[in-house]
Design a protein around this motif. Structure first.
Motif, short mmCIF file in Angstrom:
data_model
loop_
_atom_site.label_atom_id
_atom_site.label_comp_id
_atom_site.label_asym_id
_atom_site.label_seq_id
_atom_site.Cartn_x
_atom_site.Cartn_y
_atom_site.Cartn_z
N GLY A 1 0.64 -0.86 -0.08
CA GLY A 1 0.28 0.07 0.48
C GLY A 1 0.48 1.15 -0.09
N ILE A 2 0.41 2.23 -0.14
CA ILE A 2 1.15 3.81 -0.13
C ILE A 2 1.31 3.79 1.53
CG2 ILE A 2 -0.84 4.61 -1.99
CD1 ILE A 2 -1.63 6.32 -0.44
N ASP A 3 1.84 5.06 1.43
CA ASP A 3 2.36 5.35 2.22
C ASP A 3 1.55 5.68 3.26
OD1 ASP A 3 5.35 5.46 1.84
OD2 ASP A 3 4.66 7.14 0.35
N GLY A 4 1.46 5.07 4.89
CA GLY A 4 0.50 5.38 6.07
C GLY A 4 -0.59 5.17 6.20
N VAL A 5 -0.96 3.94 5.01
CA VAL A 5 -2.00 2.45 5.05
C VAL A 5 -2.07 2.00 6.80
CG1 VAL A 5 -2.21 3.34 2.18
CG2 VAL A 5 -0.59 1.29 3.96
N GLY A 6 -1.10 2.01 7.46
CA GLY A 6 -0.80 1.07 8.17
C GLY A 6 -0.29 -0.62 8.02
N THR B 1 -5.31 11.28 3.19
CA THR B 1 -4.94 10.23 4.88
C THR B 1 -3.74 9.76 5.25
OG1 THR B 1 -7.43 9.72 4.29
CG2 THR B 1 -6.77 8.97 6.26
N GLY B 2 -3.15 8.61 3.80
CA GLY B 2 -2.36 8.10 4.30
C GLY B 2 -1.34 9.07 4.28
N LEU B 3 -0.88 10.14 3.54
CA LEU B 3 0.15 10.74 3.61
C LEU B 3 -0.11 12.25 5.09
CD1 LEU B 3 2.27 12.69 2.07
CD2 LEU B 3 1.08 14.28 1.25
N GLU B 4 -1.83 12.06 5.24
CA GLU B 4 -1.44 12.85 7.27
C GLU B 4 -1.05 12.32 8.12
OE1 GLU B 4 -4.49 15.24 9.47
OE2 GLU B 4 -5.30 13.89 7.82
N ARG B 5 -0.91 10.83 7.95
CA ARG B 5 -1.06 9.68 8.46
C ARG B 5 1.00 9.46 8.14
NH1 ARG B 5 -4.97 4.38 7.70
NH2 ARG B 5 -6.99 5.24 8.70
N GLU C 1 6.71 11.54 12.19
CA GLU C 1 7.52 12.43 12.33
C GLU C 1 9.07 11.81 12.81
OE1 GLU C 1 6.73 14.74 15.92
OE2 GLU C 1 5.66 15.58 15.23
N GLY C 2 8.84 10.66 11.52
CA GLY C 2 10.58 9.80 12.20
C GLY C 2 11.18 10.48 10.93
N GLY C 3 12.51 9.67 10.62
CA GLY C 3 13.56 10.45 9.37
C GLY C 3 13.20 9.10 8.31
N GLU C 4 12.75 8.57 7.86
CA GLU C 4 11.98 8.09 7.12
C GLU C 4 11.22 8.24 5.48
OE1 GLU C 4 12.38 3.73 8.25
OE2 GLU C 4 14.73 3.40 8.05
#
Length: 205
Positions: free
Chosen positions: A9-14, A139-143, A148-151
């Motif tokens: 999945g895209i970034d931030g989907v869990g 939603t994914g990008l907000e999550r 707040e990590g480095g990756e």
């Protein structure tokens, strides 16, 4: 019974959360489970992970990323995935080759043939089940940004990039419909986990 299960999945989907929940649930049901991730999962893979996920968005070209991700995946496959499967274990992996097909093959140019050629030459394995967790890119990008990590190198490409990624994953789900299952990622973590577990049980049956 060995099975290779991946979450995409895209970034931030869990994906990472769901991979952990799935591994824990399968263990309670008596399965010997190896939980891993990409890029990473081995010493060499983790070293390459830092190269590709940190720093400026334009640090690497898509072609160079394909080579880096494939090198990390080959080491991961040799040192962890294949030995675990040969030992009869269930491998749950947060991302695998489908991420390279989308992030480098579809979303940053028409490089699908190069990705597939290198995959067939150096990897040669597909998952038994791929669970695609699907959410709206906003939603994914907000999550993802909220972690707040480095990756965050890929998140820094912005919303349009995330939208291309989502469409790329949905196209892959059609291409590999024999192993892909799409799950709505907008529910609570427990709701999503229940659906993912049901799919995994089906693959293990």
């Amino acid at each position: 019974m060995s099975r290779f299960i991946t979450l995409e999945g895209i970034d931030g989907v869990g994906k990472s959360t769901q991979a952990r929940l799935l591994a824990a649930a399968l263990r309670t049901e008596g399965h010997d489970v190896v939980l891993t991730r990409e890029p990473g999962g081995s010493t060499g893979g983790d070293e390459i992970r830092r190269l590709v996920l940190e720093g400026d968005p334009d640090r690497w070209s898509a072609e160079t990323e394909i080579l880096l991700f494939t090198a990390a995946r080959r080491d991961h496959l040799e040192r962890l995935i294949e030995p675990a499967l040969e030992a009869g274990k269930v491998v749950v992996c947060d991302r695998f080759a489908d991420s390279t097909r989308v992030y480098q093959g579809l979303s940053r140019g028409d490089l699908c043939d190069k990705v597939d050629t290198l995959h067939n030459l150096m990897i040669g394995r597909e998952p038994d089940l791929t669970v695609l967790i699907d959410v709206d890119p906003a939603t994914g990008l907000e999550r993802a940004k909220g972690r707040e990590g480095g990756e965050e190198r890929f998140e820094d490409f912005g919303m349009e990039f995330q939208e291309r990624l989502r469409q790329g994953f949905l196209k892959l789900a059609e291409r590999f419909d024999y192993r892909f299952r799409v799950v709505d990622g907008n529910g609570t973590p427990d709701e999503v986990a229940a659906e993912v577990l049901a799919l995994a049980r089906g693959a293990l049956a």
